[in-house]
Design a protein around this motif. Sequence first.
Motif, PDB file in Angstrom:
ATOM      1  N   LEU A   1      19.025  11.818  84.670  1.00 34.21           N
ATOM      2  CA  LEU A   1      18.390  13.101  84.976  1.00 34.21           C
ATOM      3  C   LEU A   1      17.561  13.627  83.803  1.00 34.21           C
ATOM      4  O   LEU A   1      16.471  14.153  83.989  1.00 34.21           O
ATOM      5  N   ILE A   2      18.080  13.467  82.584  1.00 30.31           N
ATOM      6  CA  ILE A   2      17.382  13.995  81.400  1.00 30.31           C
ATOM      7  C   ILE A   2      16.190  13.126  81.005  1.00 30.31           C
ATOM      8  O   ILE A   2      15.118  13.640  80.680  1.00 30.31           O
TER       9      ILE A   2
ATOM     10  N   MET B   1      24.870  10.818  71.466  1.00 25.66           N
ATOM     11  CA  MET B   1      23.571  11.251  70.948  1.00 25.66           C
ATOM     12  C   MET B   1      22.869  10.102  70.221  1.00 25.66           C
ATOM     13  O   MET B   1      21.667   9.884  70.415  1.00 25.66           O
ATOM     14  N   THR B   2      23.622   9.383  69.426  1.00 24.94           N
ATOM     15  CA  THR B   2      23.054   8.261  68.676  1.00 24.94           C
ATOM     16  C   THR B   2      22.560   7.169  69.609  1.00 24.94           C
ATOM     17  O   THR B   2      21.428   6.676  69.478  1.00 24.94           O
ATOM     18  N   LEU B   3      23.404   6.782  70.576  1.00 27.23           N
ATOM     19  CA  LEU B   3      22.998   5.731  71.516  1.00 27.23           C
ATOM     20  C   LEU B   3      21.812   6.157  72.372  1.00 27.23           C
ATOM     21  O   LEU B   3      20.884   5.364  72.594  1.00 27.23           O
TER      22      LEU B   3
ATOM     23  N   SER C   1      16.568   5.336  74.177  1.00 23.99           N
ATOM     24  CA  SER C   1      15.376   5.975  74.759  1.00 23.99           C
ATOM     25  C   SER C   1      14.202   5.990  73.779  1.00 23.99           C
ATOM     26  O   SER C   1      13.053   6.104  74.197  1.00 23.99           O
ATOM     27  N   GLY C   2      14.512   5.905  72.486  1.00 29.56           N
ATOM     28  CA  GLY C   2      13.473   6.005  71.474  1.00 29.56           C
ATOM     29  C   GLY C   2      13.044   7.435  71.200  1.00 29.56           C
ATOM     30  O   GLY C   2      12.133   7.697  70.423  1.00 29.56           O
ATOM     31  N   ASP C   3      13.720   8.395  71.826  1.00 32.33           N
ATOM     32  CA  ASP C   3      13.347   9.807  71.710  1.00 32.33           C
ATOM     33  C   ASP C   3      14.556  10.616  71.221  1.00 32.33           C
ATOM     34  O   ASP C   3      15.542  10.750  71.950  1.00 32.33           O
ATOM     35  N   PRO C   4      14.475  11.170  70.013  1.00 27.53           N
ATOM     36  CA  PRO C   4      15.613  11.947  69.519  1.00 27.53           C
ATOM     37  C   PRO C   4      15.930  13.154  70.392  1.00 27.53           C
ATOM     38  O   PRO C   4      17.086  13.573  70.489  1.00 27.53           O
ATOM     39  N   LEU C   5      14.928  13.712  71.060  1.00 28.46           N
ATOM     40  CA  LEU C   5      15.157  14.861  71.936  1.00 28.46           C
ATOM     41  C   LEU C   5      16.022  14.474  73.142  1.00 28.46           C
ATOM     42  O   LEU C   5      16.878  15.241  73.566  1.00 28.46           O
TER      43      LEU C   5
ATOM     44  N   GLY D   1      18.272  12.138  73.084  1.00 23.13           N
ATOM     45  CA  GLY D   1      19.611  12.032  72.511  1.00 23.13           C
ATOM     46  C   GLY D   1      20.288  13.382  72.387  1.00 23.13           C
ATOM     47  O   GLY D   1      21.455  13.540  72.758  1.00 23.13           O
ATOM     48  N   LEU D   2      19.567  14.363  71.882  1.00 23.35           N
ATOM     49  CA  LEU D   2      20.129  15.707  71.725  1.00 23.35           C
ATOM     50  C   LEU D   2      20.451  16.352  73.073  1.00 23.35           C
ATOM     51  O   LEU D   2      21.521  16.934  73.247  1.00 23.35           O
ATOM     52  N   LYS D   3      19.525  16.239  74.021  1.00 22.43           N
ATOM     53  CA  LYS D   3      19.751  16.847  75.334  1.00 22.43           C
ATOM     54  C   LYS D   3      20.941  16.217  76.057  1.00 22.43           C
ATOM     55  O   LYS D   3      21.774  16.931  76.629  1.00 22.43           O
ATOM     56  N   VAL D   4      21.017  14.883  76.033  1.00 26.41           N
ATOM     57  CA  VAL D   4      22.137  14.199  76.692  1.00 26.41           C
ATOM     58  C   VAL D   4      23.442  14.605  76.004  1.00 26.41           C
ATOM     59  O   VAL D   4      24.416  14.961  76.649  1.00 26.41           O
ATOM     60  N   GLY D   5      23.447  14.578  74.680  1.00 26.06           N
ATOM     61  CA  GLY D   5      24.652  14.918  73.928  1.00 26.06           C
ATOM     62  C   GLY D   5      25.132  16.333  74.190  1.00 26.06           C
ATOM     63  O   GLY D   5      26.318  16.558  74.440  1.00 26.06           O
TER      64      GLY D   5
END
Length: 137
Positions: A30-31, A88-90, A95-99, A101-105
């Motif tokens: 979804l994210i 968040m790290t995975l 995804s190659g996108d830190p955002l 990672g943050l949103k999922v986390g």
Amino acid sequence: MQDNSRKRHIAKAITWRIVGTIDTIILSWLISGDPLTGLKIGFAEVATKMLLYYLHERAWFKVPMPESNKRHLLKTVTWRMVGTLDTMTLAWLISGDPLVGLKVGFTEVLTKMFFYYLHEKAWYKINYGLENRKVHD
């Protein structure tokens, strides 16, 4: 009680990972907007989370705190901290996108704490791997 505790902790790790992986796949999809990214993140977590969850269970087994809602809540919070950092790290790496990672986390913090608390409560009612334990409500 300790003789079969490892079997219990392995069983708990497996059941939690099933619940957690489904949640991660759906949230990541979804994210990120990409079902393949969701699957990759979810399945990458299987190995890391199984190991981390097992170590978390072993550590908590040694904590001399009586079974209670407080204990379940503390286990929930400590596990979520470990799990969120891993997710968040995975998610970032895959995804190659830190955002992403943050949103999922951060989204997972809410969903996983809810599901983990229910998982802990359910397992508290199961005596598998524990000898001579009485469940108290």
